[in-house]
Structures are given as structure tokens and as C-alpha cells.
Design a protein around this motif. Structure first.
Motif, PDB file in Angstrom:
ATOM      1  N   GLY A  40       0.818  -1.206   0.000  1.00 54.64           N
ATOM      2  CA  GLY A  40       0.000   0.000   0.000  1.00 54.64           C
ATOM      3  C   GLY A  40       0.853   1.257   0.000  1.00 54.64           C
ATOM      4  N   ASN A  41       0.385   2.269   0.721  1.00 57.35           N
ATOM      5  CA  ASN A  41       1.110   3.553   0.799  1.00 57.35           C
ATOM      6  C   ASN A  41       1.929   3.677   2.077  1.00 57.35           C
ATOM      7  OD1 ASN A  41      -0.016   4.487  -1.659  1.00 57.35           O
ATOM      8  ND2 ASN A  41      -1.915   5.049  -0.580  1.00 57.35           N
ATOM      9  N   ARG A  42       2.226   2.564   2.700  1.00 60.42           N
ATOM     10  CA  ARG A  42       2.939   2.627   3.971  1.00 60.42           C
ATOM     11  C   ARG A  42       4.405   2.990   3.752  1.00 60.42           C
ATOM     12  NH1 ARG A  42       0.151  -2.732   6.710  1.00 60.42           N
ATOM     13  NH2 ARG A  42      -1.967  -2.052   6.315  1.00 60.42           N
ATOM     14  N   ASN A  43       4.908   3.757   4.683  1.00 64.30           N
ATOM     15  CA  ASN A  43       6.285   4.241   4.604  1.00 64.30           C
ATOM     16  C   ASN A  43       7.219   3.195   5.208  1.00 64.30           C
ATOM     17  OD1 ASN A  43       8.484   5.860   4.189  1.00 64.30           O
ATOM     18  ND2 ASN A  43       8.146   7.098   6.040  1.00 64.30           N
ATOM     19  N   ILE A  44       7.588   2.213   4.385  1.00 63.85           N
ATOM     20  CA  ILE A  44       8.451   1.124   4.839  1.00 63.85           C
ATOM     21  C   ILE A  44       9.746   1.175   4.046  1.00 63.85           C
ATOM     22  CG2 ILE A  44       8.687  -1.376   5.081  1.00 63.85           C
ATOM     23  CD1 ILE A  44       5.644  -1.546   5.137  1.00 63.85           C
ATOM     24  N   PRO A  45      10.905   1.172   4.708  1.00 61.26           N
ATOM     25  CA  PRO A  45      12.186   1.207   3.986  1.00 61.26           C
ATOM     26  C   PRO A  45      12.302   0.042   3.008  1.00 61.26           C
ATOM     27  CG  PRO A  45      12.505   1.561   6.341  1.00 61.26           C
ATOM     28  CD  PRO A  45      11.077   1.149   6.168  1.00 61.26           C
ATOM     29  N   GLU A  46      13.006   0.278   1.906  1.00 57.64           N
ATOM     30  CA  GLU A  46      13.128  -0.732   0.861  1.00 57.64           C
ATOM     31  C   GLU A  46      13.821  -1.994   1.358  1.00 57.64           C
ATOM     32  OE1 GLU A  46      11.837  -0.897  -2.163  1.00 57.64           O
ATOM     33  OE2 GLU A  46      10.778   0.961  -1.661  1.00 57.64           O
ATOM     34  N   ASP A  47      14.839  -1.857   2.227  1.00 64.49           N
ATOM     35  CA  ASP A  47      15.519  -3.049   2.733  1.00 64.49           C
ATOM     36  C   ASP A  47      14.595  -3.885   3.616  1.00 64.49           C
ATOM     37  OD1 ASP A  47      15.429  -1.127   4.710  1.00 64.49           O
ATOM     38  OD2 ASP A  47      17.400  -1.633   5.533  1.00 64.49           O
ATOM     39  N   ARG A  48      13.701  -3.185   4.346  1.00 62.16           N
ATOM     40  CA  ARG A  48      12.735  -3.898   5.171  1.00 62.16           C
ATOM     41  C   ARG A  48      11.721  -4.640   4.287  1.00 62.16           C
ATOM     42  NH1 ARG A  48      11.328  -7.084   9.086  1.00 62.16           N
ATOM     43  NH2 ARG A  48       9.330  -6.605  10.072  1.00 62.16           N
ATOM     44  N   LYS A  49      11.274  -4.008   3.210  1.00 59.06           N
ATOM     45  CA  LYS A  49      10.358  -4.651   2.270  1.00 59.06           C
ATOM     46  C   LYS A  49      10.998  -5.909   1.681  1.00 59.06           C
ATOM     47  CE  LYS A  49       7.818  -0.544   0.701  1.00 59.06           C
ATOM     48  NZ  LYS A  49       7.485   0.288  -0.478  1.00 59.06           N
ATOM     49  N   LYS A  50      12.277  -5.788   1.295  1.00 58.59           N
ATOM     50  CA  LYS A  50      12.980  -6.917   0.702  1.00 58.59           C
ATOM     51  C   LYS A  50      13.081  -8.066   1.687  1.00 58.59           C
ATOM     52  CE  LYS A  50      17.273  -8.163  -1.651  1.00 58.59           C
ATOM     53  NZ  LYS A  50      18.602  -7.673  -2.121  1.00 58.59           N
ATOM     54  N   GLU A  51      13.390  -7.747   2.945  1.00 61.39           N
ATOM     55  CA  GLU A  51      13.497  -8.776   3.976  1.00 61.39           C
ATOM     56  C   GLU A  51      12.162  -9.484   4.178  1.00 61.39           C
ATOM     57  OE1 GLU A  51      14.144  -9.154   8.817  1.00 61.39           O
ATOM     58  OE2 GLU A  51      14.483  -7.230   7.805  1.00 61.39           O
ATOM     59  N   MET A  52      11.074  -8.712   4.219  1.00 60.27           N
ATOM     60  CA  MET A  52       9.754  -9.288   4.414  1.00 60.27           C
ATOM     61  C   MET A  52       9.371 -10.203   3.252  1.00 60.27           C
ATOM     62  SD  MET A  52       7.879  -5.894   5.920  1.00 60.27           S
ATOM     63  CE  MET A  52       6.233  -6.583   5.923  1.00 60.27           C
ATOM     64  N   MET A  53       9.695  -9.778   2.028  1.00 53.16           N
ATOM     65  CA  MET A  53       9.381 -10.585   0.856  1.00 53.16           C
ATOM     66  C   MET A  53      10.175 -11.881   0.855  1.00 53.16           C
ATOM     67  SD  MET A  53       6.998  -9.175  -0.854  1.00 53.16           S
ATOM     68  CE  MET A  53       7.091 -10.076  -2.392  1.00 53.16           C
TER      69      MET A  53
END
Length: 284
Positions: free
Chosen positions: A41-54
Motif C-alpha cells: 500500500g502507501n505505507r512508509n516502509i524502507p526498501e531493505d525492510r520490504k525486501k526482507e519481508m518478501m
């Protein structure tokens, strides 16, 4: 094509009769991968955190299963994974397969056309006991080698019911607010095409998960989100495994289990919203 298909059916039927006169056992290892779309969505999540979650989501949906079978029954179990170094909590999240009763030890008896699943749902053990549903398989002309075995293609249409994680993790308010009807939709029900590959060289009508009913062991199967493929087969292993039905847990039918799971989904959704929708991404 019809003559060819009937030849296979007659040939395999004769082999099944011969096999059933023997005391034999087999073991098949399957690799399963399930795609999960993850909407941040529009959440302000750092890209490295997104990558880790994925990456954690990807690992959680790559599993290894073992199918032990004999002439009439089978047990399908997930192999336990060792926790990876540096992985917090083993990378575990909600076991979404538990919501549909597909996450536990699965016993199928083709002769009795029954299945049993020992399943844990949010800390409680259930034993699903129900009738095996036969798919209307359509034999196709395509064939290919899977490992050392010649496999033939079959397709069927199946109605599937899956958790709607978007409904559970939707944040209240804003553009994500939906109608009351949509918000109550904890499960998505739709028809999908099942593509399976079976080998008459192993003449039993077993397969991974709840798949069965073809004139040969199912080596690979794909629906719209999950791919399962056999990576290893051992016939008549020296270490025999007793194939017996699970017997622990509160006994319920599949329909009763689905009702309980739906209530648990509602609880998860309300708990999530009561916390203000805090968290990471939103699975679809």
C-alpha cells in the motif's frame, strides 16, 4: 487419442490389480511453492525492510513434503525445516494453510475414499475426517519426462476456498475502506484449472495433498497459485513405514472446520483493527 487413452487406462488397471496382490510400499518427495502477492500500500516502509519481508514470505511458502504410500493408503507430511542463522523466530508468521485444513498430516484411504487431517489452528488440534472428493479428470495427449518417469497430462476444474488475507489485514479508514459485504469476505471461493502429470509406471491412484484418482502416481500438480513437483521416488524402501490414520484432535468434518476457521479469521481481523492496523504489508 481416445483409443490411446483407453489403452493406458486398461493397461494401468491390469497393473493395479497385479500391484494390489503384492505387499509393496513407496516414498515420494515433493517440493511445493506457493505464490503470495504482498501489497505494501502507501505505507512508509524502507526498501531493505520490504525486501526482507518478501524473502521471509518466499521462504515460508517453499516447503518439502513426503508422501508414503502403499496399495490403498498414503500419509502426506511436511518435512521440518531447520531455522536459518539470523532468522528471527524461524521466519514464521500465521500458518494460512491451517485456515483451510491443508497444513497438517494428511491421510488418504483410496479404498474407503476417506481422508483425515490432523491440523493445528491457533493452538488447538483438530482432526478433519471427511469423504474424498473425486475430480472429473480430462486426459490430455501431452507427455513429458519427470525424473526417470514418463508422465502424462490431465486437467480438471476445481472449486477452491482460500483465506482472503486482504480482508484480515485491511487498515480501517482511508481509500482502503470497503463495503460491509467485502469486509465480511474472509475467504475467496473460485474455480481454477488443475493441471496434473501422472505416471502409469507407478500404477496407484495417489498423489500429493488431496489429489488422487488418476491411473498412476501424480508426480506434479499446479493450480493458479501453488506448484508441487516430485523430486525423488523410492520404491519398496528397506525401512518400512507404517501408514496409519491420525487419531488425535477434536474430530470435525471439513465443513465444520471451515466454519471454525472463518470465525478465527474474523477474530484476527478484529484484533488487527483494534491495534490500529499496525504492521507490515498486506497479503492478497
Amino acid at each position: 487419442m481416445m483409443k490411446y487413452t483407453w489403452f493406458i487406462v486398461v493397461f494401468v488397471t491390469c497393473m493395479i490389480v497385479e500391484v494390489q496382490a503384492q505387499d509393496f510400499q513407496g516414498k515420494a518427495v515433493y517440493q511445493s511453492k506457493t505464490q503470495v502477492n504482498f501489497d505494501f500500500g502507501n505505507r512508509n516502509i524502507p526498501e531493505d525492510r520490504k525486501k526482507e519481508m518478501m524473502e521471509r514470505m518466499k521462504r515460508a511458502n517453499e516447503k518439502t513434503f513426503v508422501l508414503n504410500f502403499n496399495k490403498t493408503a498414503s500419509i502426506y507430511e511436511e518435512e521440518e525445516k531447520l531455522e536459518q542463522p539470523g532468522e528471527r523466530g524461524g521466519g514464521r508468521g500465521p500458518r494460512f494453510g491451517a485456515m483451510t485444513g491443508t497444513d497438517g498430516d494428511l491421510y488418504k484411504n483410496i479404498k474407503d475414499q476417506r481422508y483425515l487431517v490432523k491440523n493445528e489452528l491457533l493452538g488447538k488440534i483438530f482432526l478433519i475426517d471427511d469423504e474424498l472428493q473425486a475430480l472429473d479428470w480430462k486426459m490430455e495427449s501431452e507427455s513429458k519426462k519427470i525424473g526417470n518417469y514418463m508422465a502424462f497430462k490431465a486437467t480438471a476444474i476445481k472449486t477452491v476456498k482460500r483465506p482472503n488475507m486482504r480482508a484480515v489485514f485491511r487498515r480501517p479508514g482511508g481509500d482502503e475502506e470497503k463495503s460491509e459485504a467485502e469486509k465480511e469476505d474472509e475467504f475467496i471461493v473460485k474455480e481454477v484449472e488443475i493441471v496434473a502429470w501422472y505416471t502409469p509406471e507407478i500404477p496407484i491412484n495417489q498423489g500429493p495433498g488431496l489429489y488422487w484418482g488418476l491411473p498412476g502416481l501424480i508426480l506434479a500438480v499446479n493450480d493458479d497459485v501453488t506448484t508441487i513437483i516430485c523430486s525423488e521416488i523410492t520404491m519398496n524402501p528397506s525401512d518400512k513405514i507404517e501408514i496409519k490414520a491420525p487419531n488425535k484432535g477434536k474430530k470435525v468434518t471439513q465443513e465444520e472446520y471451515d466454519t471454525i476457521a472463518q470465525e478465527k479469521m474474523k477474530e484476527m481481523r478484529e484484533n488487527f483493527r483494534n491495534r490500529g492496523g499496525r504492521g507490515g504489508g498486506r497479503p492478497n
